[in-house]
Design an enzyme around this catalytic site. Structure first.
Site, PDB file in Angstrom:
ATOM      1  N   ARG A 313       0.591  -0.899   0.264  1.00 46.79           N
ATOM      2  CA  ARG A 313       0.262  -0.187  -0.126  1.00 46.79           C
ATOM      3  C   ARG A 313       0.838   1.010   0.078  1.00 46.79           C
ATOM      4  O   ARG A 313       2.302   1.549   1.117  1.00 46.79           O
ATOM      5  CB  ARG A 313      -1.185  -0.239   1.314  1.00 46.79           C
ATOM      6  N   ARG A 340      -1.485  15.906  14.883  1.00 50.43           N
ATOM      7  CA  ARG A 340      -2.236  16.075  16.083  1.00 50.43           C
ATOM      8  C   ARG A 340      -0.625  16.025  16.765  1.00 50.43           C
ATOM      9  O   ARG A 340      -0.521  14.708  16.958  1.00 50.43           O
ATOM     10  CB  ARG A 340      -3.659  15.842  17.357  1.00 50.43           C
ATOM     11  N   ASP A 460     -14.063  13.788  25.383  1.00 47.34           N
ATOM     12  CA  ASP A 460     -13.076  14.161  26.538  1.00 47.34           C
ATOM     13  C   ASP A 460     -13.276  14.951  27.321  1.00 47.34           C
ATOM     14  O   ASP A 460     -13.134  15.235  28.517  1.00 47.34           O
ATOM     15  CB  ASP A 460     -12.057  14.733  26.279  1.00 47.34           C
ATOM     16  N   ASP A 630     -10.930   5.165  21.810  1.00 47.42           N
ATOM     17  CA  ASP A 630      -9.012   6.077  22.636  1.00 47.42           C
ATOM     18  C   ASP A 630      -9.416   6.269  23.959  1.00 47.42           C
ATOM     19  O   ASP A 630      -9.915   5.687  24.540  1.00 47.42           O
ATOM     20  CB  ASP A 630      -8.710   6.711  21.716  1.00 47.42           C
TER      21      ASP A 630
END
Length: 732
Positions: A313, A340, A460, A630
């Site tokens: 890939r 990020r 969060d 996460d």
């Protein structure tokens, strides 16, 4: 840790030093040793301020705790509460109006509304899949998900099911009828396409010819000789490509030879160094930085086996078309990529001072990810990411204006260190902490020359909501917290402030993740609420979800919605500041059910993070529904139990017994994973199980309820016990 050199007052881990020297710096015009010397200056000049800002977080929390303790069990008088928050410098006075002035922003951020992916950059295959998700098959997305029912013979099979295929084609035709309407008739009647003198001609049946209701939606085509290969359409700034091949297996079944419909899907992607990544040492950081560099150079590859065949890939090339006028039109083949970085509360021993003190990991991230992006800025990579010449860094977990201002200063220093023009590095502000929400306008004021992104992240944000009001009382069950008035007010407030300060046409206003990647029918029915709310982007969990979510941006003009919303007035600050405190007695069964759900979710995520170094994964919940997990979801669940434990809704013994029972459930759910290590029955020997308990029992006292301290400590413990160093255990 082996430190290769001591330079600029820093000691740099050997693997990082070699990575920068051999792989990242060459071609950028930045000398490797000069790079580390400049980082050393940044650490010396800004390190103390970083620590002071983190101390302020703890001071404010202690003051809020004391105020809440004095009023526990009493209703909050909102004016008194706001006065208190203002006195302690938590709630800032609001200045005059202003408009953001960010320049050199790519259209994918400034003017094109569409889905956004977030992907762990430490996993090369995932990172490439997301980068390549700019275009995706609508046929595949419908055929392979629950959007199309499997009733009445339309089930998914190992081989192609023509009944299901016919339903996919019908659904696609209906989508085109709604978004790219014909003058009359429907796409289900189409038998042929022609391009004649710059006009798209659509044949219905044998002898009816029509055009588009809006001819301007015809954007281009490709052909091989006199044969059309594809038709390019454009609606609300997004493209649709109709692929034609009457000889293909699918094309043979369609009167016009349509073999597929491609949608421009993941317009932007955040390559993540933070919440979805388990990077706890220099070896992990080197893998993160190496993958990001490979993407910026266009050289990153990942091998995999698909259908018994080995595949390499790579990044997709751009796509080229002829316009109706016959000119060449080139469209990006890849998402515009943002990176990020970690939050300012993270420190790392991958680089330490001469005295051995860890440095802020955000400083390292800013310098290394920007250096890697210089391959793109200088045009020396295989492909172009930012055509506007910008680096897009998303920053998480800000607490208020001063922290954003300090990051702006960090970016200025990074630009100076790397020889970049001022404001080359743009900032994406994640509105996921309470103190950022209530001060969002003043935050955008200090970032007005750089801001390209704000979003809401209820995961969060809910964790911070619980932690901030920890001493006030027990909170509602988790799902009820989400349905409280503060949540809608928070979501609307973000959009209102973004529109008010001029982000429209310059920056993204975003919404959070759809967390159930297998429930695409539900997503298609509900996530249209995000563009309707005025958000120009929203997070999705997969390239397939990006294709399906793109449909919403064809059905909703975000530009028009934002214009309509500009006059509605701001959301209610009092609602935002109203804590979700429990207002009724809970039954024993309600309490145990909530505890079971939280414990199972914590264990299912933590065991993979700690034992295998997997920072983001699809984890089955207690009802076997797969959820994308996460650290944000982990923060909510751990804070929720910590709150109930603190207020004696549950006992420590009850928590431990529940975790033991749920560990057995999680072990069974992971039985097919050959890399999985059971937690039961040797609970004391399972580092992952002990980590899960740490998250709850330390949850009230750890700064802001963040999970990283426990996860990093326990993951490093596993790596040390297993002898894992330069070789990562995370599967590709």
């Amino acid at each position: 840790m082996e430190y290769a050199v001591e330079i600029g007052g820093l000691k740099v881990a050997n693997c990082l030093y070699k990575l920068v020297q051999d792989e990242i710096a060459p071609g950028t015009g930045v000398d490797s040793d000069d790079f580390w010397s400049e980082l050393g200056k940044i650490v010396r000049d800004l390190g103390e301020k970083n620590g002071t800002l983190l101390e302020k977080r703890d001071v404010l929390q202690r003051q809020i705790d004391e105020w809440h303790l004095a009023r526990r069990g009493q209703p909050i008088e909102m004016n008194e509460y706001k006065d208190f928050l203002s006195e302690i410098d938590y709630l800032l006075p609001e200045g005059e109006g202003f408009r953001v002035t960010t320049e050199n922003v790519d259209p994918e951020i400034s003017t094109i509304a569409g889905p956004q992916l977030v992907v762990p950059v430490d996993n090369a295959r995932y990172a490439l899949n997301a980068a390549n998700a700019r275009w995706g098959s609508l046929y595949d997305a419908l055929y392979g998900t629950d959007v199309i029912s499997e009733e009445d013979g339309a089930e998914k099979r190992l081989t192609y099911n023509p009944i299901r295929g016919a339903l996919v084609i019908a659904e696609t035709s209906a989508f085109l009828d709604e978004t790219i309407a014909l003058e009359n008739g429907t796409y289900s009647e189409v038998t042929r396409f022609e391009v004649n003198r710059g006009q798209l001609i659509v044949w219905l049946g044998k002898d009816r010819k029509v055009g588009l209701a809006d001819p301007n939606k015809f954007a281009g085509f490709t052909k091989n000789g006199d044969e059309l290969n594809s038709i390019l359409l454009r609606n609300n700034g997004l493209h649709i490509e109709i692929l034609l091949d009457p000889q293909s297996p699918v094309g043979k079944t369609h009167p016009a030879g349509i073999k597929d419909i491609l949608l421009e899907a993941a317009v932007t992607t955040i390559q993540d160094c933070e919440d979805s990544v388990a990077a706890v040492d220099a070896f992990d950081k080197a893998r993160v930085y190496s993958n990001w560099t490979g993407i910026m150079k266009g050289t990153l590859e990942a091998s995999l086996v698909k259908g018994g065949e080995s595949i390499i890939r790579r990044l997709n090339p751009d796509k080229t078309f002829l316009t109706p006028e016959g000119a060449i039109l080139t469209l990006p083949g890849r998402s515009l990529l943002l990176i990020r970085n970690v939050g300012m509360h993270m420190y790392t021993d991958a680089v330490v001072t001469s005295d051995g003190d860890e440095i802020p990991e955000a400083f390292l991230d800013a310098m290394v990810t920007s250096l890697a992006a210089m391959h793109d800025l200088k045009g020396i990579g295989k492909y172009t990411n930012s055509r506007a010449g910008s680096i897009y860094i998303v920053k998480p977990k800000f607490h208020g204006r001063d922290e954003v201002e300090s990051t702006v200063e960090l970016f200025q220093r990074t630009e100076d260190a790397l020889g970049l023009e001022r404001n080359t590095i743009k900032i994406g502000v994640m509105d996921e902490e309470r103190r950022t929400t209530v001060n969002l306008k003043e935050i955008l004021r200090v970032a007005k020359e750089r801001v390209v992104f704000i979003n809401t992240g209820f995961l969060d944000r809910t964790g911070d909501e619980i932690h901030t009001s920890m001493e006030l009382g027990p909170v509602l069950p988790k799902m009820e917290i989400k349905n409280q008035p503060w949540m809608n007010a928070y979501e609307d407030w973000n959009v209102d402030i973004g529109i008010e300060t001029g982000l429209v046409g310059k920056a993204q206003i975003g919404k959070g993740m759809w967390a159930m990647p297998d429930l695409m029918r539900d997503m298609c029915e509900t996530k249209i609420s995000h563009p309707l709310a005025g958000a120009s982007t929203a997070w999705v969990p997969s390239p397939t979800a990006a294709v399906l979510h793109a449909i919403h941006y064809h059905k909703v003009s975000v530009v028009k919605r934002q214009s309509d919303l500009a006059s509605r007035g701001r959301a209610n600050l009092n609602q935002i500041l109203t804590p979700p405190i429990l207002d009724r007695e809970l039954s024993a069964s309600e309490i145990q059910q909530e505890l079971n759900n939280n414990a199972q979710g914590i264990l299912g995520y933590v065991v993979r993070w700690v034992d295998q170094g997997i920072g983001c994964s699809k984890v089955p919940d207690i009802h076997e529904v797969a959820l994308m997990e996460d650290r944000a979801t982990l923060r909510i669940s751990s804070q929720h139990i910590a709150n109930w434990l603190h207020h004696q809704i549950v006992t420590k013994e009850q928590v431990v017994e529940t975790f033991k029972h749920m560990a057995e459930v999680v072990d069974e759910q992971n039985a097919a994973d050959e890399n999985y290590r059971n937690m039961a029955p040797e609970f004391d020997e399972s580092i992952a199980f002990q980590a899960a308990l740490d998250l709850v029992f330390d949850g009230r006292v750890v700064s802001n309820g963040y999970t990283e301290p426990v996860l990093h400590r326990r993951r490093r413990q596993v790596k040390a016990a297993s002898g894992i160093g330069a070789a990562s255990s995370q599967p590709e």
